[in-house]
Motif scaffolding. Structure first.
Motif, PDB file in Angstrom:
ATOM      1  N   HIS A  35      62.227 -25.197  57.655  1.00 17.31           N
ATOM      2  CA  HIS A  35      62.423 -23.816  57.197  1.00 17.31           C
ATOM      3  C   HIS A  35      61.532 -22.826  57.948  1.00 17.31           C
ATOM      4  N   LEU A  36      60.531 -23.332  58.698  1.00 13.93           N
ATOM      5  CA  LEU A  36      59.664 -22.446  59.470  1.00 13.93           C
ATOM      6  C   LEU A  36      60.087 -22.344  60.934  1.00 13.93           C
ATOM      7  N   ASP A  37      61.247 -22.847  61.265  1.00 14.56           N
ATOM      8  CA  ASP A  37      61.715 -22.737  62.640  1.00 14.56           C
ATOM      9  C   ASP A  37      61.847 -21.265  63.024  1.00 14.56           C
ATOM     10  N   GLU A  38      61.463 -20.944  64.281  1.00 15.29           N
ATOM     11  CA  GLU A  38      61.420 -19.553  64.725  1.00 15.29           C
ATOM     12  C   GLU A  38      62.766 -18.872  64.663  1.00 15.29           C
ATOM     13  N   GLU A  39      63.858 -19.617  64.722  1.00 10.04           N
ATOM     14  CA  GLU A  39      65.189 -19.001  64.683  1.00 10.04           C
ATOM     15  C   GLU A  39      65.743 -18.875  63.271  1.00 10.04           C
ATOM     16  N   LEU A  40      65.004 -19.411  62.299  1.00  5.62           N
ATOM     17  CA  LEU A  40      65.521 -19.413  60.935  1.00  5.62           C
ATOM     18  C   LEU A  40      64.660 -18.630  59.951  1.00  5.62           C
ATOM     19  N   CYS A  41      63.336 -18.723  60.086  1.00  8.67           N
ATOM     20  CA  CYS A  41      62.483 -18.299  58.977  1.00  8.67           C
ATOM     21  C   CYS A  41      62.565 -16.806  58.690  1.00  8.67           C
ATOM     22  N   THR A  42      62.754 -15.965  59.718  1.00  6.16           N
ATOM     23  CA  THR A  42      62.733 -14.523  59.464  1.00  6.16           C
ATOM     24  C   THR A  42      63.998 -14.039  58.756  1.00  6.16           C
ATOM     25  N   ASP A  43      65.140 -14.513  59.205  1.00 11.57           N
ATOM     26  CA  ASP A  43      66.404 -14.007  58.663  1.00 11.57           C
ATOM     27  C   ASP A  43      66.968 -14.866  57.542  1.00 11.57           C
ATOM     28  N   TYR A  44      66.493 -16.112  57.422  1.00  3.52           N
ATOM     29  CA  TYR A  44      67.068 -17.017  56.439  1.00  3.52           C
ATOM     30  C   TYR A  44      65.952 -17.786  55.727  1.00  3.52           C
ATOM     31  N   TYR A  45      66.357 -18.511  54.705  1.00  2.36           N
ATOM     32  CA  TYR A  45      65.431 -19.441  54.047  1.00  2.36           C
ATOM     33  C   TYR A  45      66.173 -20.760  53.873  1.00  2.36           C
ATOM     34  N   THR A  46      65.791 -21.762  54.659  1.00  3.83           N
ATOM     35  CA  THR A  46      66.545 -23.019  54.718  1.00  3.83           C
ATOM     36  C   THR A  46      65.623 -24.219  54.481  1.00  3.83           C
ATOM     37  N   PRO A  47      65.046 -24.372  53.311  1.00  5.00           N
ATOM     38  CA  PRO A  47      64.195 -25.554  53.055  1.00  5.00           C
ATOM     39  C   PRO A  47      65.056 -26.793  52.815  1.00  5.00           C
ATOM     40  N   LEU A  48      64.641 -27.902  53.379  1.00  5.23           N
ATOM     41  CA  LEU A  48      65.389 -29.148  53.180  1.00  5.23           C
ATOM     42  C   LEU A  48      65.226 -29.691  51.771  1.00  5.23           C
ATOM     43  N   SER A  49      64.342 -29.091  50.978  1.00  2.00           N
ATOM     44  CA  SER A  49      64.241 -29.491  49.577  1.00  2.00           C
ATOM     45  C   SER A  49      65.380 -28.930  48.729  1.00  2.00           C
ATOM     46  N   ARG A  50      66.135 -27.982  49.301  1.00  2.00           N
ATOM     47  CA  ARG A  50      67.304 -27.444  48.605  1.00  2.00           C
ATOM     48  C   ARG A  50      68.514 -28.335  48.874  1.00  2.00           C
ATOM     49  N   GLU A  51      69.257 -28.629  47.831  1.00  2.00           N
ATOM     50  CA  GLU A  51      70.376 -29.563  47.947  1.00  2.00           C
ATOM     51  C   GLU A  51      71.431 -29.068  48.919  1.00  2.00           C
ATOM     52  N   ASN A  52      71.779 -27.768  48.843  1.00  2.00           N
ATOM     53  CA  ASN A  52      72.851 -27.272  49.706  1.00  2.00           C
ATOM     54  C   ASN A  52      72.446 -27.293  51.183  1.00  2.00           C
ATOM     55  N   VAL A  53      71.164 -27.089  51.458  1.00  2.00           N
ATOM     56  CA  VAL A  53      70.703 -27.152  52.849  1.00  2.00           C
ATOM     57  C   VAL A  53      70.753 -28.584  53.359  1.00  2.00           C
ATOM     58  N   MET A  54      70.237 -29.529  52.552  1.00  2.00           N
ATOM     59  CA  MET A  54      70.245 -30.933  52.976  1.00  2.00           C
ATOM     60  C   MET A  54      71.669 -31.457  53.136  1.00  2.00           C
ATOM     61  N   GLN A  55      72.576 -31.051  52.266  1.00  2.00           N
ATOM     62  CA  GLN A  55      73.973 -31.472  52.389  1.00  2.00           C
ATOM     63  C   GLN A  55      74.573 -30.984  53.710  1.00  2.00           C
ATOM     64  N   SER A  56      74.264 -29.755  54.088  1.00  2.00           N
ATOM     65  CA  SER A  56      74.777 -29.228  55.355  1.00  2.00           C
ATOM     66  C   SER A  56      74.201 -29.986  56.536  1.00  2.00           C
TER      67      SER A  56
END
Length: 630
Positions: A227-248
């Motif tokens: 979720h701290l990747d430079e291309e993701l953290c500013t515009d999005y919030y994508t923690p792998l602890s979230r089910e929908n993120v891990m499923q994707s």
């Protein structure tokens, strides 16, 4: 650590640019509130000329201010409190000279334990995102990582996950003067972690980031601090602890990199691996996994991944590791779920002493059929069983009194096969109440009551059991002990219950101990019976052979089951009768007349004995094919 895993944190060059650009000389008048030491300003300005960034200078990413804060923070995506050290930063509620500031402390919501804060910039829509973020990053005394920057109405909103940074930002409320003379309003409020749905745009962005983080040479996927990747953290919030993120993420792995061999999922605050189960089918080549520095609390949580052929696994710095008092039990628990594991937490494991075969490689050897310690024992036992089962399958079992010794004993047990239970259609109610299973029956007096003693009690008990019809082709007889005084035999096979409503098929085993009787023949002194439900395979293979009618006109037994001596056909059986018996035996058995004659001669022209021997030999595949050629 698996080859290709990166312990370092992903670079944040884009966010770092906010800090650099904020030092441009022609913007310095916007930051006249900044009271930091002049030496620090001079140090930062030394990298710029004529208000432009020197793109050619060599600057390690690790030395940037934003990179240092990533390395120092322990990001808690689950919302746990992580307050900074008060003595290691400037006091947020005081100004030089002792004058009180006009900012307000961030408002605490009902979620008092959250370290997340929501930062709102009223009328922030009219400013560029880069301008707002670089202004705040430059002015704040505590560096922070802006997460999920977006616009709500006319306001600019983003989140931070550091309580000390939140307090530092709150001190800047109305302290920054913009070029038009207005004060920048900054509202900071504690908040739960942002919730962001997965749409096609975000899914495509995740795919691009995963593609950049995948090494096709080593087939390694690095998802650490995703979720701290430079291309993701500013515009999005994508923690792998979230089910929908891990499923994707799992879906992308299955569609684009199914041959991945190593995955690094460390430092993602993962508390459950339920959403990783698709790896069992979508990443069949996976051999190494790093789950270190997460929030896995129980070793049983790894059961969802059982079946992965992992050779290397990292679990250290998870709460589940603290639940084990010694290393051996920890290794044993992990290896129970991943038996092919060779390295755990970076340490090579001792080899497992076991048969190195998987369940898919196991095939049971074919049955060898019946076995007799001697030919004499074989002849005695087959005749005994043929007469006993004929009476047992009749409507009246009272003649079995003659088959038991006066003080004989007998017990019965029953159980359901693996995969079946009492809720199955073929219940064992008729047998379960009298089952003498010593593992279940603890009461000594009940154990004694369930033991049938004396031939009268034994036959009375057997008469109450359901009427049966045994399948002769299913019988397997083993005689390991035989002497002039005692014979021990085990009989297994299939029988069908002859009831009006149902015709359940059962599997049984009966162990007899027989001794010579004073009146001739043999009688039973001890018997054990075990009954269970037949498996689908056993039911499918049973009762396929035609029933050969017994030669005994009525079921009856003498005082003890006799063992007739073989008789020669010439002195006893009329030749015309012999021809009729051969023709009848050939028709019912399917063998030609030559082999039918041989079978009858070897069994003393006793039709039922020959039929029983034929059935037993055919079940053991010991009759040559030429016997059936007519």
């Amino acid at each position: 650590m698996p080859k290709g895993f990166h312990r370092g944190k992903p670079s944040n060059r884009r966010t770092d640019r906010f800090i650099e650009d904020s030092m441009v000389q022609n913007e310095k008048n916007y930051y006249n509130h900044d009271n930091r030491e002049a030496s620090e300003k001079q140090k930062l300005r030394s990298s710029f000329k004529s208000g432009r960034i020197d793109r050619n200078r060599s600057r390690p990413v690790e030395n940037t201010r934003l990179q240092r804060i990533i390395e120092q923070q322990d990001i808690d995506m689950a919302g746990s409190s992580s307050h900074g050290d008060s003595h290691s930063r400037h006091a947020p509620y005081s100004r030089p000279g002792g004058r009180k500031s006009n900012h307000t402390r961030p408002q605490q919501s009902s979620r008092g334990g959250s370290s997340w804060s929501k930062v709102t910039i009223p009328q922030g829509k009219r400013f560029e995102k880069d301008f707002i973020l670089k202004t705040l990053l430059n002015a704040s005394k505590v560096a922070f990582i802006p997460i999920y920057y977006h616009v709500e109405g006319n306001n600019a909103v983003f989140y931070i996950e550091d309580s000390s940074a939140a307090e530092a930002l709150s001190t800047l409320n109305k302290q920054i003067t913009l070029h038009d003379g207005f004060k920048l309003i900054i509202l900071v409020k504690w908040s739960p972690a942002p919730s962001l749905p997965i749409n096609e745009e975000l899914k495509e962005k995740i795919k691009q980031v995963m593609s950049r983080r995948y090494d096709p040479l080593t087939k390694t996927l690095n998802l650490t601090q995703f979720h701290l990747d430079e291309e993701l953290c500013t515009d999005y919030y994508t923690p792998l602890s979230r089910e929908n993120v891990m499923q994707s993420v799992m879906q992308i792995i299955g569609e684009h990199i199914p041959d991945v061999q190593a995955i690094d999922l460390s430092n993602n605050k993962i508390y459950s691996v339920d959403q990783m189960k698709p790896l069992l089918t979508k990443a069949a080549c996976l051999k190494s996994m790093n789950l270190g520095s997460n929030k896995l609390g129980q070793i049983t949580s790894l059961d969802r991944l059982q079946g992965l052929k992992l050779e290397e696994l990292i679990l250290n710095q998870n709460p589940l590791c603290d639940r084990f008092t010694d290393q051996s039990s920890y290794i044993s628990a992990v290896r129970k779920r991943f038996p092919k594991l060779m390295k755990l937490d970076g340490v090579a494991l001792p080899p497992v002493i076991s048969f190195d075969i998987g369940t898919e490689d196991v095939s049971l050897p074919p049955s060898s059929g019946s076995w007799f310690v001697s030919d004499e024992a074989r002849q005695i036992v087959l005749v005994f069983l043929e007469q006993y089962l004929t009476v047992y399958d009749s409507d009246d079992r009272q003649p079995l009194l003659n088959a038991y010794y006066d003080s004989a004993t007998m017990s019965m047990t029953c159980s359901y096969p693996p995969g079946q239970s009492a809720s199955a259609s073929a219940r064992l109610d008729a047998y379960m109440k009298d089952s003498r299973n010593l593992k279940r029956v603890d009461d000594v007096q009940r154990r004694f009551r369930l033991l049938q003693q004396g031939k009268v009690d034994i036959v009375s008990f057997l008469s109450k059991l359901p009427k049966t019809l045994h399948d002769p082709s299913s019988l397997v007889v083993d005689v390991p002990v035989s002497s002039n005084h005692l014979i021990v035999m085990s009989v297994t096979g299939i029988f069908r219950e002859r009831t009006e409503r149902h015709s359940h098929v059962r599997w049984f085993q009966r162990i007899f101990v027989i001794i010579p009787s004073s009146g001739g023949g043999f009688c039973i002194v001890n018997e054990q019976i075990h009954i269970t439900c037949a498996t689908p395979e056993q039911m499918k293979a049973s009762f396929k052979e035609p029933n050969v009618p017994a030669a005994i006109p009525a079921p009856s037994l003498p005082a003890a089951l006799p063992v007739p001596e073989p008789q020669t056909s010439a002195s006893v059986i009329d030749p015309v009768l012999q021809q009729q018996m051969v023709a009848s035996f050939s028709e019912q058995s399917g063998m030609n007349t030559t082999w039918s004659l041989k079978c009858l001669e070897e069994n003393g022209w006793v039709f039922d004995r020959a039929a029983f021997v034929f059935t037993e030999l055919k079940a053991a595949n010991q009759i040559p094919p030429e016997a059936f050629i007519k």
